[in-house]
Design a protein around this motif. Structure first.
Motif, mmCIF file in Angstrom:
data_model
loop_
_atom_site.group_PDB
_atom_site.id
_atom_site.type_symbol
_atom_site.label_atom_id
_atom_site.label_comp_id
_atom_site.label_asym_id
_atom_site.label_seq_id
_atom_site.Cartn_x
_atom_site.Cartn_y
_atom_site.Cartn_z
ATOM 1 N N ASP A 85 39.472 -15.431 6.375
ATOM 2 C CA ASP A 85 40.562 -14.810 7.121
ATOM 3 C C ASP A 85 40.286 -13.318 7.263
ATOM 4 O O ASP A 85 40.380 -12.562 6.299
ATOM 5 C CB ASP A 85 41.888 -15.049 6.388
ATOM 6 C CG ASP A 85 43.090 -14.682 7.229
ATOM 7 O OD1 ASP A 85 42.932 -13.886 8.179
ATOM 8 O OD2 ASP A 85 44.188 -15.195 6.953
ATOM 9 N N ASP B 268 42.010 -11.122 8.636
ATOM 10 C CA ASP B 268 43.206 -10.296 8.445
ATOM 11 C C ASP B 268 43.242 -9.719 7.034
ATOM 12 O O ASP B 268 43.930 -8.732 6.778
ATOM 13 C CB ASP B 268 44.479 -11.122 8.680
ATOM 14 C CG ASP B 268 44.551 -11.639 10.103
ATOM 15 O OD1 ASP B 268 43.883 -11.055 10.979
ATOM 16 O OD2 ASP B 268 45.261 -12.624 10.341
ATOM 17 N N ARG C 175 39.567 -17.188 10.773
ATOM 18 C CA ARG C 175 40.824 -16.747 11.385
ATOM 19 C C ARG C 175 40.824 -15.236 11.586
ATOM 20 O O ARG C 175 40.242 -14.489 10.797
ATOM 21 C CB ARG C 175 42.019 -17.113 10.503
ATOM 22 C CG ARG C 175 42.326 -18.595 10.430
ATOM 23 C CD ARG C 175 43.468 -18.858 9.477
ATOM 24 N NE ARG C 175 43.790 -20.273 9.384
ATOM 25 C CZ ARG C 175 44.348 -20.854 8.343
ATOM 26 N NH1 ARG C 175 44.658 -20.126 7.285
ATOM 27 N NH2 ARG C 175 44.608 -22.145 8.345
ATOM 28 N N THR D 203 43.705 -12.163 13.547
ATOM 29 C CA THR D 203 44.913 -11.901 14.326
ATOM 30 C C THR D 203 44.800 -10.562 15.031
ATOM 31 O O THR D 203 44.405 -9.565 14.419
ATOM 32 C CB THR D 203 46.164 -11.898 13.428
ATOM 33 O OG1 THR D 203 46.254 -13.141 12.738
ATOM 34 C CG2 THR D 203 47.427 -11.705 14.260
ATOM 35 N N ARG E 176 47.069 -15.088 16.706
ATOM 36 C CA ARG E 176 46.080 -15.529 15.719
ATOM 37 C C ARG E 176 45.163 -16.585 16.315
ATOM 38 O O ARG E 176 45.619 -17.554 16.925
ATOM 39 C CB ARG E 176 46.774 -16.086 14.480
ATOM 40 C CG ARG E 176 45.796 -16.486 13.375
ATOM 41 C CD ARG E 176 46.504 -16.779 12.077
ATOM 42 N NE ARG E 176 47.399 -17.923 12.170
ATOM 43 C CZ ARG E 176 48.258 -18.280 11.211
ATOM 44 N NH1 ARG E 176 48.332 -17.541 10.115
ATOM 45 N NH2 ARG E 176 49.025 -19.329 11.361
#
Length: 327
Positions: free
Chosen positions: A70, A72, A203, A205, A210
């Motif tokens: 991720d 983020d 992932r 965003t 996202r």
């Protein structure tokens, strides 16, 4: 999610059934199950569920364990390094978190396929012939994260409508859920393991949008004495904000370990320019890429338009294309 939750009354939920009579459309509300509390541990084979985002009914076949990267939660930004040196596009897990999460191979109820914003023929595989580049699809198969499962118990004898349901599962009233895997499901899982297996999820965003990417290695085929390596990648685009956005363009960069860098630009995705709104926040699709090298990576952007005409580029997280030894 809002549209789904409107159908949930107390601990039961229902589905609308449209029908056409005398050129007029009517709907019938019928209860199909009772919701259960989500589980922290893994769901077993045969668990009926409602998809939290897309709202379709399904049943779990078997779990996968994947590393979720991720961006983020990353500790640095590698975008400038990527543009200057494409071979660095895939940032190693030291930069992003790599937590293990459970995903499930599932069957989608065929009665819901026409009403969900995800491709229901997205799980594809290569032909058996070594010189074949044909792709074949298995309808009504999907990958679902543990967090997206809303388990339920069917009322009466309502079960999942899918041609493989009875071939893969059989009733077992002594189990909870009351279905168990047939030997055909175990054999099918073992036989098709290479093109079904998932082990990484990426992932990122951008401005409340996202993007989640799951790549799959499909295999290698020969074409005029060249080895062609194939991958499938599944992409989910989700609007986490309040204002609607529309996907207008896609921009891809594909780097092969042989040293080639390819740029692809185009309108929309899979022939659509989906709108992501509060009531319909997500869209999911799959596509393919082939390389004349055993590895590479991809990254890019989606050009998004927000209400009022504001345009911005939503990042597609870099993900690796890795091949595996075929048996």
């Amino acid at each position: 999610m809002a549209a789904v939750m409107q159908r949930i009354l107390k601990d039961s939920f229902s589905r609308f059934r449209p029908s056409s009579v005398n050129y007029r459309t009517y709907t019938r509300l019928a209860e199909v199950g009772r919701l259960e509390s989500p589980k922290e541990g893994k769901y077993e084979t045969g668990q009926l569920f409602l998809h939290k985002i897309f709202g379709y009914r399904g049943v779990t076949l078997f779990p996968w364990t994947a590393r979720v990267y991720d961006r983020d939660l990353s500790t640095s930004d590698s975008s400038e390094e990527t543009e200057s040196n494409p071979s660095n596009a895939f940032v190693h897990p030291r930069v992003v978190n790599g937590q293990s999460q459970t995903f499930y191979q599932v069957l989608i109820d065929s009665r819901d396929c026409a009403h969900v914003r995800t491709q229901t023929e997205a799980v594809t595989f290569l032909g058996n012939q070594e010189d074949s580049r044909s792709l074949y699809a298995l309808p009504g198969l999907d990958y679902v994260s543990h967090d997206d499962i809303l388990p339920y118990t069917a009322t009466k004898e309502q079960v999942i409508n899918h041609e493989l349901f009875d071939k893969f599962l059989q009733p077992d009233p002594n189990k909870d859920p009351p279905f168990r895997a047939r030997e055909t499901l175990r054999l099918w899982q073992d036989k098709n393991h290479p093109w079904l297996e998932m082990n990484q999820v990426h992932r990122e965003t951008t401005e409340d949008v996202r993007v989640t990417v799951i790549p799959f290695y499909m295999g290698c085929r020969s074409n005029h004495n060249l080895s062609i390596y194939w991958w499938r990648y599944c992409i989910r685009i989700e609007n986490m904000g309040e204002k609607a956005v529309q996907l207008r363009e896609r921009h891809w960069r594909i780097f092969s370990q042989s040293g080639n860098l390819e740029t692809i630009n185009g309108r929309g995705v899979v022939g659509q320019e989906p709108v992501l709104s509060k009531s319909l926040p997500a869209f999911q699709y799959s596509s393919h890429v082939s390389l004349q090298a055993s590895s590479g990576h991809m990254w890019g952007t989606f050009r998004m338009e927000r209400e009022g005409g504001y345009m911005f580029d939503c990042k597609i997280p870099p993900f690796s294309l890795e091949s595996k030894a075929e048996v």
